[in-house]
Design an enzyme around this catalytic site. Structure first.
Site, PDB file in Angstrom:
ATOM      1  N   CYS A  55      26.843  40.305  28.677  1.00 12.67           N
ATOM      2  CA  CYS A  55      25.477  39.949  28.337  1.00 12.67           C
ATOM      3  C   CYS A  55      25.044  38.815  29.277  1.00 12.67           C
ATOM      4  O   CYS A  55      25.831  37.929  29.601  1.00 12.67           O
ATOM      5  CB  CYS A  55      25.276  39.463  26.903  1.00 12.67           C
ATOM      6  SG  CYS A  55      25.730  40.685  25.676  1.00 12.67           S
TER       7      CYS A  55
ATOM      8  N   ARG B 259      26.122  41.822  34.275  1.00  8.31           N
ATOM      9  CA  ARG B 259      26.865  41.356  33.100  1.00  8.31           C
ATOM     10  C   ARG B 259      26.711  42.290  31.901  1.00  8.31           C
ATOM     11  O   ARG B 259      27.383  42.118  30.884  1.00  8.31           O
ATOM     12  CB  ARG B 259      26.373  39.961  32.687  1.00  8.31           C
ATOM     13  CG  ARG B 259      26.570  38.919  33.744  1.00  8.31           C
ATOM     14  CD  ARG B 259      25.991  37.596  33.272  1.00  8.31           C
ATOM     15  NE  ARG B 259      26.716  37.080  32.136  1.00  8.31           N
ATOM     16  CZ  ARG B 259      27.788  36.302  32.194  1.00  8.31           C
ATOM     17  NH1 ARG B 259      28.261  35.948  33.363  1.00  8.31           N
ATOM     18  NH2 ARG B 259      28.379  35.891  31.104  1.00  8.31           N
TER      19      ARG B 259
ATOM     20  N   TRP C  63      25.376  43.866  26.770  1.00  6.74           N
ATOM     21  CA  TRP C  63      26.533  44.751  26.812  1.00  6.74           C
ATOM     22  C   TRP C  63      27.012  44.805  25.364  1.00  6.74           C
ATOM     23  O   TRP C  63      27.529  43.833  24.831  1.00  6.74           O
ATOM     24  CB  TRP C  63      27.621  44.173  27.726  1.00  6.74           C
ATOM     25  CG  TRP C  63      28.786  45.089  27.908  1.00  6.74           C
ATOM     26  CD1 TRP C  63      28.926  46.082  28.832  1.00  6.74           C
ATOM     27  CD2 TRP C  63      30.008  45.085  27.153  1.00  6.74           C
ATOM     28  NE1 TRP C  63      30.135  46.699  28.692  1.00  6.74           N
ATOM     29  CE2 TRP C  63      30.822  46.116  27.677  1.00  6.74           C
ATOM     30  CE3 TRP C  63      30.493  44.323  26.086  1.00  6.74           C
ATOM     31  CZ2 TRP C  63      32.092  46.400  27.167  1.00  6.74           C
ATOM     32  CZ3 TRP C  63      31.753  44.605  25.581  1.00  6.74           C
ATOM     33  CH2 TRP C  63      32.544  45.631  26.119  1.00  6.74           C
TER      34      TRP C  63
ATOM     35  N   ASN D 246      25.020  35.352  23.954  1.00 12.35           N
ATOM     36  CA  ASN D 246      26.099  36.026  24.684  1.00 12.35           C
ATOM     37  C   ASN D 246      27.410  35.565  24.048  1.00 12.35           C
ATOM     38  O   ASN D 246      27.642  34.368  23.949  1.00 12.35           O
ATOM     39  CB  ASN D 246      26.028  35.625  26.164  1.00 12.35           C
ATOM     40  CG  ASN D 246      27.294  35.936  26.945  1.00 12.35           C
ATOM     41  OD1 ASN D 246      27.634  35.233  27.879  1.00 12.35           O
ATOM     42  ND2 ASN D 246      27.986  36.980  26.593  1.00 12.35           N
ATOM     43  N   GLY D 247      28.224  36.523  23.580  1.00 11.24           N
ATOM     44  CA  GLY D 247      29.488  36.155  22.940  1.00 11.24           C
ATOM     45  C   GLY D 247      29.706  37.007  21.705  1.00 11.24           C
ATOM     46  O   GLY D 247      29.071  38.055  21.554  1.00 11.24           O
TER      47      GLY D 247
ATOM     48  N   GLU E 271      45.428  49.425  42.292  1.00  9.72           N
ATOM     49  CA  GLU E 271      44.042  49.013  42.530  1.00  9.72           C
ATOM     50  C   GLU E 271      43.210  50.202  43.030  1.00  9.72           C
ATOM     51  O   GLU E 271      42.057  50.373  42.618  1.00  9.72           O
ATOM     52  CB  GLU E 271      44.043  47.845  43.520  1.00  9.72           C
ATOM     53  CG  GLU E 271      42.695  47.335  43.977  1.00  9.72           C
ATOM     54  CD  GLU E 271      41.760  46.869  42.851  1.00  9.72           C
ATOM     55  OE1 GLU E 271      42.183  46.744  41.707  1.00  9.72           O
ATOM     56  OE2 GLU E 271      40.580  46.662  43.163  1.00  9.72           O
TER      57      GLU E 271
ATOM     58  N   LYS F 222      39.914  51.614  41.129  1.00 13.97           N
ATOM     59  CA  LYS F 222      38.599  51.726  41.780  1.00 13.97           C
ATOM     60  C   LYS F 222      38.039  53.122  41.581  1.00 13.97           C
ATOM     61  O   LYS F 222      36.861  53.299  41.293  1.00 13.97           O
ATOM     62  CB  LYS F 222      38.687  51.461  43.293  1.00 13.97           C
ATOM     63  CG  LYS F 222      38.832  50.052  43.743  1.00 13.97           C
ATOM     64  CD  LYS F 222      37.635  49.157  43.549  1.00 13.97           C
ATOM     65  CE  LYS F 222      37.654  48.504  42.211  1.00 13.97           C
ATOM     66  NZ  LYS F 222      38.325  47.270  42.029  1.00 13.97           N
TER      67      LYS F 222
ATOM     68  N   GLU G  55      37.054  53.779  37.739  1.00 13.90           N
ATOM     69  CA  GLU G  55      35.957  53.006  37.139  1.00 13.90           C
ATOM     70  C   GLU G  55      34.591  53.372  37.699  1.00 13.90           C
ATOM     71  O   GLU G  55      33.595  53.261  36.998  1.00 13.90           O
ATOM     72  CB  GLU G  55      36.205  51.499  37.249  1.00 13.90           C
ATOM     73  CG  GLU G  55      36.122  50.935  38.634  1.00 13.90           C
ATOM     74  CD  GLU G  55      36.362  49.436  38.659  1.00 13.90           C
ATOM     75  OE1 GLU G  55      36.035  48.746  37.693  1.00 13.90           O
ATOM     76  OE2 GLU G  55      36.904  48.960  39.674  1.00 13.90           O
TER      77      GLU G  55
ATOM     78  N   HIS H 142      60.053  60.437  37.826  1.00 13.76           N
ATOM     79  CA  HIS H 142      60.390  60.236  36.417  1.00 13.76           C
ATOM     80  C   HIS H 142      59.252  60.646  35.496  1.00 13.76           C
ATOM     81  O   HIS H 142      59.067  60.038  34.444  1.00 13.76           O
ATOM     82  CB  HIS H 142      60.790  58.775  36.193  1.00 13.76           C
ATOM     83  CG  HIS H 142      61.949  58.379  37.058  1.00 13.76           C
ATOM     84  ND1 HIS H 142      63.237  58.762  36.785  1.00 13.76           N
ATOM     85  CD2 HIS H 142      61.992  57.680  38.218  1.00 13.76           C
ATOM     86  CE1 HIS H 142      64.037  58.288  37.739  1.00 13.76           C
ATOM     87  NE2 HIS H 142      63.296  57.630  38.611  1.00 13.76           N
TER      88      HIS H 142
ATOM     89  N   LYS I  11      30.559  43.071  34.488  1.00 15.73           N
ATOM     90  CA  LYS I  11      31.268  42.307  35.520  1.00 15.73           C
ATOM     91  C   LYS I  11      32.070  41.158  34.924  1.00 15.73           C
ATOM     92  O   LYS I  11      33.143  40.825  35.404  1.00 15.73           O
ATOM     93  CB  LYS I  11      30.220  41.770  36.494  1.00 15.73           C
ATOM     94  CG  LYS I  11      30.785  41.001  37.655  1.00 15.73           C
ATOM     95  CD  LYS I  11      31.158  41.943  38.758  1.00 15.73           C
ATOM     96  CE  LYS I  11      31.877  41.264  39.899  1.00 15.73           C
ATOM     97  NZ  LYS I  11      32.828  42.175  40.537  1.00 15.73           N
TER      98      LYS I  11
HETATM   99  C1  F6R Z   1      37.625  46.037  38.389  1.00 13.69           C
HETATM  100  C2  F6R Z   1      37.229  44.740  37.927  1.00 13.69           C
HETATM  101  C3  F6R Z   1      37.851  44.210  36.689  1.00 13.69           C
HETATM  102  C4  F6R Z   1      38.060  42.686  36.811  1.00 13.69           C
HETATM  103  C5  F6R Z   1      38.531  42.137  35.459  1.00 13.69           C
HETATM  104  C6  F6R Z   1      38.825  40.658  35.536  1.00 13.69           C
HETATM  105  O1  F6R Z   1      36.992  46.393  39.572  1.00 13.69           O
HETATM  106  O2  F6R Z   1      36.394  44.099  38.509  1.00 13.69           O
HETATM  107  O3  F6R Z   1      39.040  44.851  36.409  1.00 13.69           O
HETATM  108  O4  F6R Z   1      38.984  42.434  37.796  1.00 13.69           O
HETATM  109  O5  F6R Z   1      37.552  42.365  34.499  1.00 13.69           O
HETATM  110  O6  F6R Z   1      37.701  39.931  35.911  1.00 13.69           O
HETATM  111  P1  F6R Z   1      37.811  38.492  36.533  1.00 13.69           P
HETATM  112  O7  F6R Z   1      38.489  38.612  37.847  1.00 13.69           O
HETATM  113  O8  F6R Z   1      36.401  38.027  36.650  1.00 13.69           O
HETATM  114  O9  F6R Z   1      38.609  37.680  35.570  1.00 13.69           O
END
Ligand code: F6R
Length: 614
Positions: free
Chosen positions: A2, A27, A74, A100-101, A487, A491, A494, A510, A609
């Protein structure tokens, strides 16, 4: 999650709040709303969907007013619809509030307020706050700011809140606990509030980051005052923003994600600027220098993080253990905080977080701190909560990352961890001068090598075309390329919603090997190094089962080229630095596949984010 924005002053609030919400949309983007105060009336506009939906809807009215609050959501409690969108308002329409929270005890508060006759329109946890403040305001006969302060004593949970009242149009009141909130002090006697500085930087560079359990009272006649929830006044600590507006724009790219992928030669360079000099042969992370000896003597280092940052932590584990011979454990922050971990004063706990606001990472640090460990941070967002609670740390200096999928923040985190491993390893005498100098020179050459990898963009786009309709994908790597495989898989899933898994290449036998058939693309990091031959064997095992191989190889490699369906070459570098290069083709591949599938790459469904709820 949010995003919240507010303005009070002489200008029209709506355009400022709306623009701010667009900047904060990363956000959360399931619904949005604003409340505007205009000549004694409080008007609220709310719409499900993106901020642009709200804009279209609100602009049908005159949206006038010099004070306003806005929110992009969100969803945690209640579906993302018009009613659940913020702001929420008191039954008599006097107060409007954004939040927000999460209010953990909202159920009890709701029952109590309902029994007193308050009616709830939404299914959100937030709505209890506005009714609670209203109830205290009326029953205890206090102004709404004091009512907010008293209300917070009844609230359990995380919050950044802004409240506006039509009875006192010259005031805004805000409070925070565990969710970020920044106050901008404008140049025209006006004030801004936002979840981060991005909606503010266009208007002023003077900001105050609120601390936990602080309340900001903004009064156009008296200015900004800060109190704690015990009602003691505190002196605001005004900081200067270093953020530049241009960094928040797309700069001609179609999406923030591709812009940020392409920024990596510069962001990696910015990350080691002033911290590394290969010619003079030194590396220095100023922020943690005074803790280095403690790190060398530590029992162990525990890295806590989530998602992509956790993957960076895994790369760090390989680097620090190998180069500095210090025991490293990497933990999901969400598991660590509830596991009753054994932590002593001789442990160093390092949090890695792009946003510096991730709720689980923050809580893991607080736990470690309470047990006496030294807590350090690797964050991107300057002034973020994690950077402020840690004993010391290093900023990644990657610049604002707006695409929800993390790209340049990951390579910057790995760069910091590499610098850390080199510095500790050299000081501890675990790497000799010659190896140290070679690695420094190699690291300094990485930005140019990243540029070379980015030149494969067109070829990678063609490979994406071939696999864009896959339903599943496997990513394999060994050693420090294993986290790169994790990773790569993250990517892809997501942003393109294709199911993907990362595995250490040898683990394939395995279980996952059962999945391999002619429809399964397998993305493998098969660069030169210790496990090259072993990875080649894994590739053969995949080919024997008709799987499709896309391999990332060292420039000039012949062997894998004969086996693989596609290869992507990366420049030769030291094995320790391969993650910084090998991760980039996977970012590009995911980006192109997602675009081809018509997905919203910058704002993938269900994601946000900054994950400020657990
Ligand atoms: C994936 C991504 C998330 C963040 C995770 C932690 O692309 O961005 O997996 O890495 O939410 O976020 P931070 O780094 O802000 O603690």
């Amino acid at each position: 999650m949010c995003g919240i924005v507010a303005y009070i002053g002489k200008k029209q609030a709506f355009p400022i709040v709306l623009k701010g919400l667009k900047r904060l949309e990363y956000r959360g983007y399931d619904s949005a709303g604003v409340a505007l105060l205009n000549n004694g009336s409080l008007n609220i506009y709310k719409r499900s969907g993106k901020v642009s939906n709200l804009e279209g809807f609100a602009l049908k009215s005159d949206v006038e007013g010099n004070a306003g609050i806005g929110h992009t959501r969100w969803a945690t409690h209640g579906a993302p619809n018009d009613v659940n969108a913020h702001p929420h308002f008191s039954n008599d329409g006097t107060l409007a509030l954004i939040h927000n929270g999460i209010i953990e005890n909202y159920d009890i508060l709701k029952k109590d307020l309902t029994s007193k006759g308050y009616t709830f329109k939404s299914e959100t946890d937030t709505e209890v706050l506005v009714h609670l403040i209203d109830d205290i305001r009326k029953n205890e006969n206090v102004w709404f700011g004091e009512a907010l302060r008293r209300a917070l004593h009844h609230v359990v949970g995380a919050y950044a809140i802004v409240v506006i009242s039509k009875d006192e149009p010259n005031k805004l009141v805000a409070a925070r606990k565990s969710s970020p909130l920044v106050v901008g002090i404008g140049n025209e006697g006006d004030f801004y509030l936002a979840s981060d500085a991005t909606p503010i930087v266009e208007y002023t560079k003077n900001v105050v980051y609120l601390e936990d359990e602080e309340i900001a009272v903004i009064d156009l006649a008296e200015g900004l005052r800060i109190y704690n929830i015990g009602d003691q006044e505190k002196t605001p600590y005004v900081q200067q923003l270093e953020l530049e507006l241009a960094a928040l724009e797309k700069g001609g790219y179609e999406h923030f994600m591709i812009k940020e992928i392409n920024e990596q030669p510069r962001s990696i360079q910015d990350c080691f600027r002033g911290r590394l000099n290969a010619t003079e042969g030194w590396v220095s992370l100023g922020g943690i220098r005074e803790y280095e000896q403690k790190m060398i003597n530590a029992n162990r280092m525990i890295i806590v993080a989530c998602g992509t940052s956790w993957h960076a932590g895994l790369v760090g584990e390989y680097l620090i253990e190998d180069l500095a011979r210090i025991n490293v454990e990497v933990e999901y922050a969400s598991e660590f905080r509830y596991r009753n971990p054994i932590i002593t004063e001789n442990d160093i706990v390092i949090a890695i977080s792009q946003s510096g606001e991730t709720a689980d990472t923050l809580a893991a640090l607080e736990l470690a701190k309470s047990k006496g460990a030294t807590i350090l941070g690797i964050c991107n967002v300057v002034g973020s909560s994690i950077s402020r609670i840690t004993d010391a740390g290093s900023y990644t200096h990657a610049g604002p990352e707006i695409g929800v999928a993390s790209t340049k923040a990951f390579t910057a985190q790995v760069t910091i961890l590499t610098l850390m491993a080199l510095s500790l390893g050299h000081k501890k005498g675990m790497i000799n001068d010659s190896k140290f100098h070679t690695l420094l020179a190699e690291l300094e050459a990485i930005p140019d090598k990243v540029k070379t990898v980015l030149e494969s963009n067109k070829a990678i786009e063609k490979i994406a075309e071939e696999y864009k309709n896959a339903s599943n994908a496997l990513y394999l790597g060994r050693g420090s390329s294993f986290p790169v495989a994790l990773e790569g898989a993250l990517k892809l899933k997501e942003i393109s919603y294709i199911h993907a898994e990362g595995y250490p290449a040898a683990e394939m036998k395995h279980g996952p090997i059962a999945l391999i058939d002619e429809n399964m693309p397998v993305f493998v990091i098969a660069t030169h190094g210790n496990s090259y031959e072993k990875v080649v064997s894994n590739i053969q095992e995949v080919k024997a089962r008709k799987g499709k191989i896309v391999a990332i190889v060292t420039q000039g490699d012949k062997h894998v080229k004969e086996l693989a369906d596609h290869i992507i070459e990366i420049p030769e570098t030291d094995e320790f630095l391969v993650p910084l290069l090998a991760t980039i083709p996977f970012q590009l591949l995911s980006y192109h596949i997602a675009v081809m599938r018509g997905c919203n790459v910058d704002q993938p469904r269900n994601l946000a984010k900054s994950v400020t709820v657990e």
